[in-house]
Design an enzyme around this catalytic site. Structure first.
Site, PDB file in Angstrom:
ATOM      1  N   SER A 112       0.789  -1.228   0.000  1.00  0.00           N
ATOM      2  CA  SER A 112       0.000   0.000   0.000  1.00  0.00           C
ATOM      3  C   SER A 112       0.824   1.282   0.000  1.00  0.00           C
ATOM      4  O   SER A 112       0.298   2.340  -0.297  1.00  0.00           O
ATOM      5  CB  SER A 112      -0.950  -0.009   1.194  1.00  0.00           C
ATOM      6  OG  SER A 112      -0.226  -0.209   2.383  1.00  0.00           O
ATOM      7  N   HIS A 144      -5.478  -4.631  -1.331  1.00  0.00           N
ATOM      8  CA  HIS A 144      -5.406  -3.581  -2.354  1.00  0.00           C
ATOM      9  C   HIS A 144      -5.421  -4.118  -3.781  1.00  0.00           C
ATOM     10  O   HIS A 144      -5.259  -3.332  -4.722  1.00  0.00           O
ATOM     11  CB  HIS A 144      -4.152  -2.718  -2.134  1.00  0.00           C
ATOM     12  CG  HIS A 144      -4.262  -1.813  -0.955  1.00  0.00           C
ATOM     13  ND1 HIS A 144      -4.812  -0.550  -1.030  1.00  0.00           N
ATOM     14  CD2 HIS A 144      -3.925  -2.010   0.346  1.00  0.00           C
ATOM     15  CE1 HIS A 144      -4.792   0.008   0.175  1.00  0.00           C
ATOM     16  NE2 HIS A 144      -4.259  -0.858   1.022  1.00  0.00           N
ATOM     17  N   LYS A 171     -12.153  -1.507   0.966  1.00  0.00           N
ATOM     18  CA  LYS A 171     -11.443  -0.723  -0.041  1.00  0.00           C
ATOM     19  C   LYS A 171     -12.245  -0.699  -1.345  1.00  0.00           C
ATOM     20  O   LYS A 171     -13.281  -0.052  -1.383  1.00  0.00           O
ATOM     21  CB  LYS A 171     -10.025  -1.260  -0.180  1.00  0.00           C
ATOM     22  CG  LYS A 171      -9.321  -1.260   1.191  1.00  0.00           C
ATOM     23  CD  LYS A 171      -7.855  -1.468   1.120  1.00  0.00           C
ATOM     24  CE  LYS A 171      -7.280  -1.789   2.496  1.00  0.00           C
ATOM     25  NZ  LYS A 171      -7.411  -0.700   3.466  1.00  0.00           N
TER      26      LYS A 171
END
Ligand SMILES: Cc1ncc(COP(=O)(O)O)c(C=O)c1O
Lengths: 379, 396
Positions: free
Chosen positions: B184, B212, B243
């Site tokens: 990240s 992610h 996310k």
């Protein structure tokens, strides 16, 4: 107003230019061979960097505790440090000696220096460390011929940056080894570096990622606690293995957490969590190995160069290492120390044995409770 | 010990964080997290949310949450193993498994709870866990709860991983290899294909945290394992709905054995109340949207390519990013902080990442591109970058 000690060994570094391994006791020889002093320019470069980087930041106002003449005031003045910001703590007659260094260190700590900067090499570091006696951290501006001790910044500029980072509260105080050439051995024609003590110095805090946008600082103490937990379990799990604990501050402080009184500079033997022999020499090591063939050696990289074996622990001779077995050597370091040690060095004096380590290319280094990392060995 | 003070240490610790500028200063989002959001009273282009696909504002996702409240109420009433296991949870887990093309899935309170609760149960004394040095904090915490030997390998370094596997092979019973799929901080991708193949040859279990990568990489946003075509070689995929999927909650996907084991062993799952109906149904709807509307992932990538290309042509250094996480490397911390403040003044919200989060000379602004951003939004953000870049002499 922050009070910093500033002590220069004006003759440090002279030997190097003329092929001497140090300047200790051979100044005249060095001078005769045409050596120029290195320390005054290095000390001045340090002071100039401090001035340039702290300009305009009133929170960084420094009061320098220093000696008159070439041991301090001259390079400070040459860099443009205002005399009003300096406090002369002694006026040594020239030529200056190691004794003057020691007196100056004592004097500036007595007058409240929170950090002692010194300019010189390993010999100076040793004098400064011995007089500071852990009452204040020390930081070396490199100017010597030998600089194996782990208290030196990489350059005068870096020393200035570290000093300011410390004043801004970004650095911690940790301990580091002082190494020096064994002068007697050297005069007999032997080149031997010995671990001569430890000193407090400035260290980068070790930061661990504690979340993707967040870091937490792990203190040296908590790492030591973790490493101590590791060894506590290991000692209990292998009650009949003899553990030889090598020299240096890392292992000594782990031992302290475990309630073991560890000799700082030597090798101690531990069985079942108890010290069974202290500061053992090679002969006693071999004798102990006769009684306890199952043994492990715990070592930590020492000094600025990261020597794992061969410097600072001559007792762990090639014979001893062969008997223990290279696979039974446990390397340990705090993450901060490992970060400052780009490669591990092995120099046992026995080429075949060194090769056995170097062939492995990487060695596991224990950095926390049950936690290790592979770290390169110098080829 | 009567003069012991129970709380003053907290303030002392906090003040020391403040003195080192390590404390968090919270900004307030007034209204939804959207491509243009109101932050501290100012309308800004959002370049730091993880809401990659803008699904948090998708009408189907919002509707599902409202409907579930009507049919199932506001809360679940219990932990899953006792009385809080709703049909909505079971339905969501079936949908996750189908989407990830796996046998089964288990829904956790969060990705953090998944990592902390499951990794801690996958290895123990005598086992070894091999973990990338830049793995997420929740992985680190999960690993720390075990008695396994922990070997930290260099970031994305397959050679170091192989050496570590060889060392572990000598003594470890089980071996677990754990890595983030996408990191990240830099937006770089783990070499998951090589990790999977290498681990297979040592009989090691592979655990990939794809927080992610999901909704971003792979076929239809199925994540990093799909991106490298190594789904069968990865035994545990951890994901999050916080996310790209736009809601909240974590999950693990893998075999039936994995699900059975995880739900009986993870303390973070067993001992924490289950997700409310609104969240659970919204998560199912988010998967629905991913499966039926491929345009969001496509838009995310076309925005990403455009934004990155323009930043580079303006003269910015965007580091080693391979994903919508786009760092703009600025060097020292002061410049990065100043840059971020100026961006905010110019209506762009992007966070500086400075020492000690990254190395001293690697300070940066981290941008996260979003599928909901219009070309005009990107151009406005780029104009701000150009203006401030010149102002601060970062670009010529
Ligand atoms: C790599 C990684 N793993 C796990 C998490 C935790 O996910 P969650 O927000 O669902 O707890 C995050 C997000 O913060 C992450 O970036």
């Amino acid at each position: 107003m922050r009070r910093l000690g500033f002590i220069v060994n004006p003759i440090a570094g002279m030997g190097g230019r003329v092929g001497l391994k140090g300047t200790d006791g051979v100044v005249d020889e060095a001078r005769a061979a045409g050596a120029d002093p290195v320390a005054p320019t290095r000390a001045r470069a340090f002071a100039e960097t401090i001035l340039a980087l702290s300009r305009g930041d009133p929170s960084l106002s420094i009061r320098w505790l220093t000696a008159a003449g070439p041991m301090g005031m001259e390079p400070l003045g040459a860099a443009g440090v205002d005399e009003e910001r300096c406090e002369i703590i002694n006026r040594p007659p020239e030529p200056t000696t190691a004794e003057d260094t020691r007196r100056a260190v004592e004097a500036c700590i007595d007058r409240g220096a929170e950090l002692v900067l010194f300019c010189g090499g390993d010999g100076t570091a040793r004098d400064v460390a011995e007089s500071a006696r852990d009452r204040a951290p020390i930081l070396g501006i490199p100017a010597g011929v030998k600089m194996y001790s782990a208290v030196f910044a990489v350059s005068p500029q870096a020393a200035a940056e570290l000093t300011l980072a410390y004043l801004r509260g970004r650095l911690r105080i940790g301990s580091a080894e002082i190494l020096d050439l064994d002068e007697d051995a050297y005069r007999r024609g032997e080149w031997r570096i010995a671990l001569v003590g430890t000193a407090k110095t400035l260290v980068e805090p070790t930061l661990v990622q504690a979340g993707k946008l967040q870091v937490a600082e792990v203190t040296e103490e908590s790492t030591r606690e973790e490493l101590a937990d590791h060894f506590r379990e290991l000692f209990a799990a292998e009650p009949d293995t003899l553990f030889f604990l090598g020299p240096g501050s890392t292992i000594a402080s782990i031992a302290t957490v475990l309630g073991l009184e560890k000799t700082l500079l030597g090798i101690d033997a531990v069985l079942g969590g108890r010290t069974v022999a202290k500061d053992v020499d090679e002969r006693s090591l071999l004798r102990l190995l006769d009684q306890h063939p199952k043994a492990k050696l715990v070592v930590s990289p020492i000094g600025a160069q990261g020597f794992l074996l061969g410097r600072g622990n001559p007792e762990a001779s090639p014979d001893v290492l062969r008997r223990i077995g290279t696979r039974n050597v446990i390397a340990v370091a705090t993450p901060a120390k490992l970060a400052m040690t780009p490669v591990l060095r092995v120099d046992t004096g026995d080429a075949a044995l060194d090769e056995e380590f170097r062939r492995r290319e990487y060695l596991f280094v224990l950095i926390g409770y049950r936690t290790s990392k592979l770290h390169p060995i110098q080829r | 010990m009567a003069n012991r003070d129970p709380t003053s240490w907290m303030r002392a610790e906090y003040e020391s964080l403040v003195a080192q500028s390590l404390d968090w200063k919270l900004r307030v989002l007034q209204g939804p997290s959207a491509p243009r959001s109101i932050v501290d009273g100012k309308t800004v282009i959002m370049l730091c949310s993880n809401n990659y696909l803008n699904l948090s504002n998708h009408p189907k996702v919002k509707r599902a949450a409202r409907e579930a409240i009507k049919t199932h109420g506001a809360g679940s009433g219990s932990v899953r193993p006792i009385a809080g296991n709703m049909d909505l949870h079971e339905e969501l887990e079936r949908r996750i498994a189908r989407f990830k093309r796996r046998e089964a899935a288990l829904f956790y309170m969060s990705g953090f709870a998944g990592n902390a609760g499951l990794i801690s149960q996958l290895a123990g004394d005598g086992d070894a866990i091999l973990t990338d040095e830049l793995n997420h904090g929740s992985i680190i915490d999960g690993v720390r709860l075990t008695k396994a030997q922990r070997i930290i390998y260099r970031h994305r370094d397959v050679g170091d991983l192989e050496r570590a596997l060889k060392e572990a092979d000598v003594s470890a019973k089980k071996i677990l290899v754990v890595s983030d799929g996408v990191f990240s901080m830099d937006g770089d991708i783990a070499p998951v294909g090589e990790i999977a193949k290498l681990s297979e040859s040592f009989g090691a279990m592979v655990y990939i945290d794809d927080a992610h990568g999901e909704g971003v990489l792979g076929d239809g946003g199925r994540g990093v394992a799909s991106h490298f075509h190594v789904e069968e070689k990865i035994q545990v995929e951890l994901g999050t709905f916080s996310k790209a999927l736009g809601v909240v909650g974590g999950y693990v996907a893998g075999s039936n054995d994995l699900r059975n084991y995880a739900l009986n062993k993870s303390r973070t799952w067993l001992l924490s109340g289950s997700h409310p109906p609104a969240v659970t149904a919204a998560c199912t709807a988010a998967i629905d949207v991913l499966e039926t509307e491929p345009r969001h992932v496509k838009k995310l990538w076309s925005n990403t390519k455009y934004f990155k290309k323009r930043l580079v042509s303006l003269g910015f250094d965007i580091g080693r990013s391979e994903t919508p996480i786009t760092p703009v490397m600025l060097g020292d911390s002061a410049t990065a902080k100043r840059f971020s403040d100026r961006l905010f003044e110019e209506g762009v919200f992007a966070l500086p990442i400075v020492y000690p989060m990254v190395a001293k000379d690697k300070a940066r602004i981290r941008n996260i591109v979003n599928a909901g951003l219009k070309r005009q939004d990107l151009d406005d953000a780029l104009a701000a970058y150009e203006k401030i870049g010149k102002e601060l002499s970062v670009i010529a």
